[in-house]
Design a protein around this motif. Structure first.
Motif, PDB file in Angstrom:
ATOM      1  N   SER A 159       0.832  -1.198   0.000  1.00 36.60           N
ATOM      2  CA  SER A 159       0.000   0.000   0.000  1.00 36.60           C
ATOM      3  C   SER A 159       0.875   1.260   0.000  1.00 36.60           C
ATOM      4  CB  SER A 159      -0.914  -0.021   1.222  1.00 36.60           C
ATOM      5  OG  SER A 159      -1.564   1.202   1.336  1.00 36.60           O
ATOM      6  N   HIS A 175       1.617   4.304  -3.628  1.00 35.13           N
ATOM      7  CA  HIS A 175       1.510   5.758  -3.751  1.00 35.13           C
ATOM      8  C   HIS A 175       2.837   6.377  -4.172  1.00 35.13           C
ATOM      9  CE1 HIS A 175      -2.001   4.788  -1.270  1.00 35.13           C
ATOM     10  NE2 HIS A 175      -2.529   5.890  -1.745  1.00 35.13           N
ATOM     11  N   GLY A 188     -10.869  -1.798   0.360  1.00 32.48           N
ATOM     12  CA  GLY A 188     -10.894  -0.371   0.711  1.00 32.48           C
ATOM     13  C   GLY A 188      -9.702   0.367   0.125  1.00 32.48           C
ATOM     14  N   LEU A 189      -8.514  -0.233   0.231  1.00 28.54           N
ATOM     15  CA  LEU A 189      -7.305   0.419  -0.292  1.00 28.54           C
ATOM     16  C   LEU A 189      -7.401   0.609  -1.806  1.00 28.54           C
ATOM     17  CD1 LEU A 189      -4.591  -1.544   1.723  1.00 28.54           C
ATOM     18  CD2 LEU A 189      -5.139   0.866   1.954  1.00 28.54           C
ATOM     19  N   ARG A 191     -10.126   0.897  -3.570  1.00 33.10           N
ATOM     20  CA  ARG A 191     -11.095   1.957  -3.876  1.00 33.10           C
ATOM     21  C   ARG A 191     -10.444   3.330  -3.729  1.00 33.10           C
ATOM     22  NH1 ARG A 191     -14.989  -1.412  -1.637  1.00 33.10           N
ATOM     23  NH2 ARG A 191     -14.660  -0.587   0.452  1.00 33.10           N
ATOM     24  N   GLN A 192      -9.641   3.493  -2.657  1.00 33.11           N
ATOM     25  CA  GLN A 192      -8.949   4.778  -2.482  1.00 33.11           C
ATOM     26  C   GLN A 192      -7.991   5.034  -3.644  1.00 33.11           C
ATOM     27  OE1 GLN A 192      -6.958   4.396   1.266  1.00 33.11           O
ATOM     28  NE2 GLN A 192      -8.856   4.469   2.450  1.00 33.11           N
ATOM     29  N   LEU A 193      -7.283   3.965  -4.054  1.00 28.40           N
ATOM     30  CA  LEU A 193      -6.307   4.135  -5.134  1.00 28.40           C
ATOM     31  C   LEU A 193      -6.983   4.544  -6.433  1.00 28.40           C
ATOM     32  CD1 LEU A 193      -3.930   1.138  -4.480  1.00 28.40           C
ATOM     33  CD2 LEU A 193      -3.238   3.514  -4.619  1.00 28.40           C
ATOM     34  N   GLU A 225      -9.472   6.426  -6.808  1.00 31.68           N
ATOM     35  CA  GLU A 225      -9.724   7.877  -6.773  1.00 31.68           C
ATOM     36  C   GLU A 225      -8.404   8.636  -6.858  1.00 31.68           C
ATOM     37  OE1 GLU A 225     -12.081   8.795  -3.320  1.00 31.68           O
ATOM     38  OE2 GLU A 225     -13.541   7.241  -3.864  1.00 31.68           O
ATOM     39  N   PHE A 226      -7.401   8.143  -6.122  1.00 30.38           N
ATOM     40  CA  PHE A 226      -6.103   8.818  -6.051  1.00 30.38           C
ATOM     41  C   PHE A 226      -5.459   8.912  -7.436  1.00 30.38           C
ATOM     42  CE2 PHE A 226      -1.453   8.552  -5.241  1.00 30.38           C
ATOM     43  CZ  PHE A 226      -1.291   9.678  -4.455  1.00 30.38           C
ATOM     44  N   SER A 277      -7.116   8.673 -10.377  1.00 33.69           N
ATOM     45  CA  SER A 277      -8.185   8.687 -11.382  1.00 33.69           C
ATOM     46  C   SER A 277      -7.775   9.370 -12.687  1.00 33.69           C
ATOM     47  CB  SER A 277      -9.418   9.384 -10.807  1.00 33.69           C
ATOM     48  OG  SER A 277      -9.038  10.658 -10.344  1.00 33.69           O
TER      49      SER A 277
END
Length: 425
Positions: free
Chosen positions: A224, A228, A256-257, A259-261, A263-264, A266
């Protein structure tokens, strides 16, 4: 057959790949006779892709079979290839096809290693390391791991494909053996701190092969963090790595991770593609499948399954020209590694037979006296149940005996003749 021998480039590639998937691990001669002419063809720019895919398919069909004809044909093709052909991004699959032939066969690959080293091109280093790591896959051989770490000690920024192969090799050699795997995790920390980019890019992939379908807290954490990373290739590899590590587990934390990625990242198409693939892997078969190549109480490794994972992982070393470009269909090779992780119990006439089983973390009991417990921290369920990658099941009643010694997949039960039901008062 008509497509393999036809003129359409795209159909030829697809037919080779299709044969590789359909006959994975079968070692059938008539398929080899069909693919060898494609492997030996030479010509314009497109042909190198056809040649490499044919070599890769042959590697999958004869995985771990040490077939001499196929092996010598691939080495011969590497020797005859022009420099421009070997610079082609897909030439790596020719080397991988050779590696797959000797998967897990240790010193049987030595003669081929010598032959590969005579190729006059930088790819010979990559091919040699790939062949050596495949040959010692899952063996936990400490000396080979040391050799691979030596390869990573040089600081190279150019021509470092062989270092990436060595990093993946560390994970590949130490998989399936707990102590080695923990030590490898420590080595990866050092690699991330002190090494150049080409090595760092391979670390998430190597972490993935160490923990296939086993979303361990620490590993997911590490991936994770890497997902990033400002370097896009590290991030993409880490995202796909998360997919492989969590494949078929429905792990909510990874979901969950991811899903965040999405958006991050996108704005970036490549990253979003990787996230989508990883999400697909995470929920594979609604969480009833696994990619784990190790089976039978973690004693045996399935050749085609491990080969399929290696194909995906080595194609991630150059995502821009492989999965994110025209050869995204290589992802289909993963089907060779997918297998159900249910434990289903049946009667001798194959009719369904629910029984209580205890599922818990597997414990190593080799060489212990008496009747040691084989699992720890168990829960009791009624079959069918799902088994995680480090879990083991045992029957909860003495009413039945299982015909096989390992409780995995479909298990046939027969009644225990010595069983006496306890008398109620």
């Amino acid at each position: 057959t008509e497509h393999v021998e036809g003129d359409s480039h795209i159909m030829k590639c697809a037919a080779c790949t299709g044969l590789g998937i359909a006959y994975a691990g079968s070692g059938r001669e008539e398929v080899a006779e069909l693919l060898l002419p494609v492997l030996e063809s030479s010509g314009g720019g497109n042909t190198m892709l056809e040649v490499s895919l044919a070599g890769l398919a042959l590697g999958m069909i004869f995985v771990g079979k040490c077939d001499e004809n196929v092996g010598s044909a691939i080495v011969q093709r590497l020797m005859e290839a022009t420099d421009e052909e070997l610079d082609h991004s897909h030439a790596r699959f020719l080397c991988l096809g050779l590696g797959l032939l000797f998967l897990g066969k240790m010193e049987k690959a030595d003669a081929m290693l010598e032959a590969v080293r005579t190729v006059e091109h930088k790819i010979s280093k990559y091919a040699a390391i790939l062949l050596e790591t495949c040959a010692y896959a899952g063996s936990g051989n400490v000396l080979k791991i040391q050799e691979m770490l030596h390869q990573c000690a040089e600081h190279l920024t150019e021509d470092a494909e062989h270092q990436a192969a060595a990093v993946i090799g560390i994970g590949l050699i130490s998989m399936g053996e707990d102590v080695g795997a923990e030590m490898a995790l420590r080595a990866f920390d050092h690699l991330l701190h002190y090494c150049e980019l080409p090595i760092k890019r391979a670390v998430p992939l190597s972490l993935a092969i160490l923990n296939v379908s086993n979303p361990d807290f620490g590993v997911i954490d590490q991936l994770s963090r890497l997902s990033h990373d400002p370097d896009s290739e590290i991030a993409q590899n880490a995202i796909l790595g998360m997919g492989i590590v969590s494949a078929g587990t429905n792990n909510s934390r990874v979901a969950g991770l991811l899903r965040q990625l999405s958006e991050f990242h996108s704005k970036e198409a490549g990253h979003v593609f990787c996230v989508r693939i990883a999400q697909g892997l995470l929920h594979m078969g609604k969480g009833l499948m696994t990619l784990n190549p190790v089976h039978s109480d973690r004693m045996l490794t399935s050749g085609p399954a491990l080969g399929a994972l290696l194909i995906i992982i080595h194609s991630c070393l150059d995502l821009k020209n492989n999965l994110l470009d025209k050869t995204h269909y290589l992802l289909y090779y993963l089907t060779c590694a997918m297998n159900p992780r249910m434990l289903i119990t049946v009667n001798e006439d194959m009719s369904w037979r629910p029984v209580t089983v205890r599922v818990g973390q597997a414990v190593e009991t080799v060489g212990q006296a008496g009747k040691p417990k084989t699992i720890t921290g168990f829960q009791t369920h009624t079959t069918p149940v799902l088994l995680g990658s480090k879990e083991r099941a045992e029957l909860g009643t003495e009413e039945f005996l299982s015909v096989s010694s390992v409780l995995e997949g479909v298990v046939i039960l027969k009644e225990n003749p010595d069983y006496e039901a306890e008398e109620g008062n």
